[in-house]
Scaffold this motif. Structure first.
Motif, PDB file in Angstrom:
ATOM      1  N   LEU A  62       0.822  -1.215   0.000  1.00  0.00           N
ATOM      2  CA  LEU A  62       0.000   0.000   0.000  1.00  0.00           C
ATOM      3  C   LEU A  62       0.853   1.261   0.000  1.00  0.00           C
ATOM      4  O   LEU A  62       0.487   2.270  -0.613  1.00  0.00           O
ATOM      5  N   SER A  63       1.982   1.208   0.699  1.00  0.00           N
ATOM      6  CA  SER A  63       2.919   2.337   0.794  1.00  0.00           C
ATOM      7  C   SER A  63       2.204   3.649   1.122  1.00  0.00           C
ATOM      8  O   SER A  63       2.255   4.621   0.365  1.00  0.00           O
ATOM      9  N   PRO A  64       1.525   3.713   2.286  1.00  0.00           N
ATOM     10  CA  PRO A  64       0.763   4.916   2.632  1.00  0.00           C
ATOM     11  C   PRO A  64       1.662   6.117   2.901  1.00  0.00           C
ATOM     12  O   PRO A  64       2.762   5.966   3.438  1.00  0.00           O
ATOM     13  N   ASN A  65       1.196   7.294   2.522  1.00  0.00           N
ATOM     14  CA  ASN A  65       1.946   8.525   2.763  1.00  0.00           C
ATOM     15  C   ASN A  65       0.976   9.666   3.042  1.00  0.00           C
ATOM     16  O   ASN A  65      -0.235   9.533   2.818  1.00  0.00           O
ATOM     17  N   PRO A  66       1.455  10.806   3.541  1.00  0.00           N
ATOM     18  CA  PRO A  66       0.565  11.904   3.933  1.00  0.00           C
ATOM     19  C   PRO A  66      -0.289  12.477   2.802  1.00  0.00           C
ATOM     20  O   PRO A  66      -1.289  13.157   3.076  1.00  0.00           O
ATOM     21  N   VAL A 141      -7.915  -0.297   0.617  1.00  0.00           N
ATOM     22  CA  VAL A 141      -7.310  -1.426   1.320  1.00  0.00           C
ATOM     23  C   VAL A 141      -8.401  -2.240   2.003  1.00  0.00           C
ATOM     24  O   VAL A 141      -9.415  -1.701   2.449  1.00  0.00           O
ATOM     25  N   SER A 142      -8.189  -3.549   2.053  1.00  0.00           N
ATOM     26  CA  SER A 142      -9.112  -4.448   2.758  1.00  0.00           C
ATOM     27  C   SER A 142      -8.294  -5.521   3.460  1.00  0.00           C
ATOM     28  O   SER A 142      -7.633  -6.333   2.804  1.00  0.00           O
ATOM     29  N   PHE A 171      -5.522  -5.927  -0.991  1.00  0.00           N
ATOM     30  CA  PHE A 171      -6.351  -6.725  -0.083  1.00  0.00           C
ATOM     31  C   PHE A 171      -5.594  -7.954   0.400  1.00  0.00           C
ATOM     32  O   PHE A 171      -4.772  -8.528  -0.313  1.00  0.00           O
ATOM     33  N   ALA A 172      -5.880  -8.296   1.647  1.00  0.00           N
ATOM     34  CA  ALA A 172      -5.372  -9.537   2.242  1.00  0.00           C
ATOM     35  C   ALA A 172      -6.561 -10.428   2.542  1.00  0.00           C
ATOM     36  O   ALA A 172      -7.599  -9.962   3.022  1.00  0.00           O
ATOM     37  N   LEU A 246      -3.749  -4.588  -6.520  1.00  0.00           N
ATOM     38  CA  LEU A 246      -4.379  -4.318  -7.802  1.00  0.00           C
ATOM     39  C   LEU A 246      -4.051  -2.897  -8.227  1.00  0.00           C
ATOM     40  O   LEU A 246      -3.920  -2.007  -7.391  1.00  0.00           O
ATOM     41  N   LYS A 247      -3.963  -2.692  -9.520  1.00  0.00           N
ATOM     42  CA  LYS A 247      -3.744  -1.347 -10.054  1.00  0.00           C
ATOM     43  C   LYS A 247      -4.820  -1.044 -11.080  1.00  0.00           C
ATOM     44  O   LYS A 247      -5.120  -1.866 -11.949  1.00  0.00           O
TER      45      LYS A 247
END
Length: 255
Positions: A62-66, A141-142, A171-172, A246-247
Motif C-alpha cells: 500500500l505504501s501509505p503517505n501523507p 485497502v481491505s 487486499f489480504a 491491484l492497479k
C-alpha cells in the motif's frame, strides 16, 4: 479467460442459495453480535496474527503517505485506519456493521479529523459509491475481509470507479488453497467457522478459488502488480494469507 454473466451468477447461487441477499443479511447479524468481542480482542494494535502476518506486507504494497486519501474496506474497529492516520493519510473507513462503526468511532476518536467512519455494504455497489467525496481515492485497502463478503464483484467494480487513475487496491485474505474446512477448491461455497477463539457466533466464510478472485479483479478493470503469500509462526511452507495489490488501468487497455 473471462467468465460470462451466467457463469458468475451460477457460482453466486452455489454460495448463498436462491436469495441473493440471504448470505449478506445473515452475515451482518453475526458480525453485529461479534462486534464488541472483536473490538476487545483486536484493541488498538490488532492481534499478533494481524501485526505479524497481515499488516507488514499490506503496508509494504500500500505504501501509505501523507498525500494519500484511502478507502478502508470492512474496517472493523478501525485500528488499521488509525495506523494509516498515524502515517499522515486521510481515510474514509466503512463496515456494514453499525455496532462495529460505533465502536470504531469511540476507539479512534483522537483521529476524528483524519478518519471518516461510515456504514456501508460491500456487496452493494450503490452503497459503496455513496462514499464518493470531492476527491478520488488514491488507494483502497481491505484487511482479511474478502472471505467474509458474500459477493465481491460489486466491491471491485465500485472500488475501480472510486479510485483515481492508476490508483491501487490492496487486499489480504485467507489463502483459499490452504485455509478451508472443506475439500472443495474449484466450487464456490460457504461454511461456518471462527476467526478468534471465544467469539460469540461463528461467522460465514465464502470460499472462492484464486482464479475466481483474480478473474473478478480483471473483470473490474484491475491488473495485479504485487503479490505475497504469508506464513505464520513455525510453519514456513504453508501460507495462511495471500496479499494482492491491484492497479487501476483503463478498461480499454485490457482488450
Amino acid at each position: 479467460m473471462e467468465y460470462s454473466k451466467e457463469d458468475l451468477m451460477e457460482a453466486k447461487k452455489q454460495i448463498w442459495g436462491v436469495g441473493e441477499n440471504m448470505g449478506t443479511e445473515e452475515s451482518k447479524k453475526i458480525w453485529e453480535e461479534n462486534a464488541q468481542f472483536w473490538d476487545n480482542a483486536m484493541g488498538d494494535e490488532s492481534n499478533e496474527f494481524h501485526r505479524e502476518v497481515v499488516r507488514p506486507k499490506v503496508t509494504e504494497l500500500l505504501s501509505p503517505n501523507p498525500a494519500d486519501y484511502i478507502l478502508d474496506i470492512a474496517c472493523g474497529n478501525g485500528n488499521y485506519s488509525s495506523y494509516l492516520a498515524q502515517r499522515g493519510a486521510s481515510v474514509v473507513a466503512f463496515d456494514y456493521s453499525k455496532k462495529m462503526i460505533e465502536l470504531a468511532k469511540r476507539r479512534q476518536s483522537q483521529y476524528a479529523k483524519q478518519i471518516e467512519f461510515c456504514v456501508a455494504d460491500a456487496t452493494d455497489r450503490k452503497s459503496i459509491l455513496e462514499l464518493k467525496r470531492n476527491r478520488a481515492f488514491t488507494k483502497a485497502v481491505s484487511n482479511m475481509a474478502i472471505m467474509d463478503i458474500t459477493d465481491i464483484e460489486p466491491l471491485l467494480m465500485a472500488g475501480y470507479e472510486l479510485l483515481q487513475e492508476s490508483g491501487i487496491f490492496v487486499f489480504a485474505t485467507q489463502h483459499p488453497c490452504f485455509v478451508t474446512l472443506t475439500e472443495k477448491y474449484m466450487t464456490p461455497h460457504s461454511y461456518y467457522d471462527i476467526a478468534i477463539e471465544g467469539q460469540p457466533k461463528e461467522q460465514i466464510y465464502y470460499h472462492r478459488s484464486i482464479q475466481d478472485i483474480f478473474n473478478l479483479c480483471f473483470r473490474a478493470g484491475f491488473v495485479i502488480d504485487g503479490f505475497y503469500e504469508e506464513c505464520f509462526k513455525t510453519n514456513k511452507e504453508i501460507p495462511m494469507v495471500m496479499i494482492v495489490r491491484l492497479k487501476k488501468v483503463k478498461r480499454d487497455s485490457l482488450k
